[in-house]
Motif scaffolding. Sequence first.
Motif, PDB file in Angstrom:
ATOM      1  N   LEU A  36      -1.297  -8.893   5.568  1.00  0.00           N
ATOM      2  CA  LEU A  36      -2.450  -8.538   6.383  1.00  0.00           C
ATOM      3  C   LEU A  36      -3.519  -9.624   6.347  1.00  0.00           C
ATOM      4  O   LEU A  36      -4.286  -9.789   7.307  1.00  0.00           O
ATOM      5  CB  LEU A  36      -3.029  -7.198   5.897  1.00  0.00           C
TER       6      LEU A  36
ATOM      7  N   LEU B 287       2.279  -3.371  -2.494  1.00  0.00           N
ATOM      8  CA  LEU B 287       0.881  -3.447  -2.066  1.00  0.00           C
ATOM      9  C   LEU B 287       0.396  -4.892  -2.001  1.00  0.00           C
ATOM     10  O   LEU B 287      -0.326  -5.280  -1.070  1.00  0.00           O
ATOM     11  CB  LEU B 287      -0.017  -2.639  -3.011  1.00  0.00           C
TER      12      LEU B 287
ATOM     13  N   ALA C  53      -8.353  -7.324   4.092  1.00  0.00           N
ATOM     14  CA  ALA C  53      -6.960  -6.874   3.963  1.00  0.00           C
ATOM     15  C   ALA C  53      -6.793  -6.041   2.691  1.00  0.00           C
ATOM     16  O   ALA C  53      -6.160  -4.970   2.703  1.00  0.00           O
ATOM     17  CB  ALA C  53      -6.018  -8.081   3.934  1.00  0.00           C
ATOM     18  N   ALA C  54      -7.376  -6.490   1.582  1.00  0.00           N
ATOM     19  CA  ALA C  54      -7.297  -5.741   0.325  1.00  0.00           C
ATOM     20  C   ALA C  54      -8.014  -4.406   0.436  1.00  0.00           C
ATOM     21  O   ALA C  54      -7.543  -3.380  -0.076  1.00  0.00           O
ATOM     22  CB  ALA C  54      -7.882  -6.573  -0.809  1.00  0.00           C
TER      23      ALA C  54
ATOM     24  N   VAL D 198      -5.759  -1.971   2.650  1.00  0.00           N
ATOM     25  CA  VAL D 198      -4.582  -1.503   1.898  1.00  0.00           C
ATOM     26  C   VAL D 198      -5.017  -0.559   0.777  1.00  0.00           C
ATOM     27  O   VAL D 198      -4.411   0.496   0.556  1.00  0.00           O
ATOM     28  CB  VAL D 198      -3.770  -2.692   1.357  1.00  0.00           C
TER      29      VAL D 198
ATOM     30  N   ALA E  78       1.695  -6.361   1.089  1.00  0.00           N
ATOM     31  CA  ALA E  78       0.971  -5.865   2.262  1.00  0.00           C
ATOM     32  C   ALA E  78      -0.373  -6.564   2.416  1.00  0.00           C
ATOM     33  O   ALA E  78      -0.784  -6.932   3.526  1.00  0.00           O
ATOM     34  CB  ALA E  78       0.778  -4.354   2.140  1.00  0.00           C
ATOM     35  N   VAL E  79      -1.062  -6.772   1.296  1.00  0.00           N
ATOM     36  CA  VAL E  79      -2.353  -7.477   1.339  1.00  0.00           C
ATOM     37  C   VAL E  79      -2.143  -8.914   1.808  1.00  0.00           C
ATOM     38  O   VAL E  79      -2.887  -9.421   2.671  1.00  0.00           O
ATOM     39  CB  VAL E  79      -3.052  -7.436  -0.041  1.00  0.00           C
TER      40      VAL E  79
ATOM     41  N   VAL F 195      -5.952   2.934   2.241  1.00  0.00           N
ATOM     42  CA  VAL F 195      -4.773   3.706   2.644  1.00  0.00           C
ATOM     43  C   VAL F 195      -4.046   4.257   1.416  1.00  0.00           C
ATOM     44  O   VAL F 195      -3.636   5.421   1.371  1.00  0.00           O
ATOM     45  CB  VAL F 195      -3.828   2.841   3.511  1.00  0.00           C
ATOM     46  N   VAL F 196      -3.908   3.441   0.383  1.00  0.00           N
ATOM     47  CA  VAL F 196      -3.221   3.868  -0.838  1.00  0.00           C
ATOM     48  C   VAL F 196      -3.985   5.005  -1.519  1.00  0.00           C
ATOM     49  O   VAL F 196      -3.384   5.960  -2.019  1.00  0.00           O
ATOM     50  CB  VAL F 196      -3.017   2.680  -1.793  1.00  0.00           C
TER      51      VAL F 196
END
Length: 145
Positions: A87, A80, A96-97, A100, A83-84, A103-104
């Motif tokens: 993004l 994660l 971005a945070a 993510v 991903a942050v 979605v999580v």
Amino acid sequence: MKEQPNLRDATYQEEAAIDSNSTSIAGLVRQLTREVPSLFTKELALAKAEITEALNTTKAATIGMASGGIVLLGGFIMLLLSAVLGLSNVVAPWLAALIVGGVVCVVGMIMVSAGKKKLDPAAFKPERTINSMQKDKEAVKGKVA
């Protein structure tokens, strides 16, 4: 000297008495009253064994899932984070945070819902004991009728 009673002869005499009385209703009722308590004791022991087995299986599965979940959590947090960071090259870091994290959360809710379905109380139902008791009930009805 006093002679000890032979248990085999006593058992044979008891069986002979049961056989001679088995044709009468009273004999059947006497036999039934002797056998029913033993039958229920055995059925209760079977139910206890089934419930204990189900609880032990659930306990082992829960411990395994918890251990795996802890290890998985560490790896998932790293994924994660990456991903942050990835993004954040496209959008603002706070956005971005947020993306993510959202979605999580959705994926997590789906996983919790699926896990809840597996802990159905019907899994703890002692099927073999219920079937056995149903057969016993039918056998008793057949003998008495």
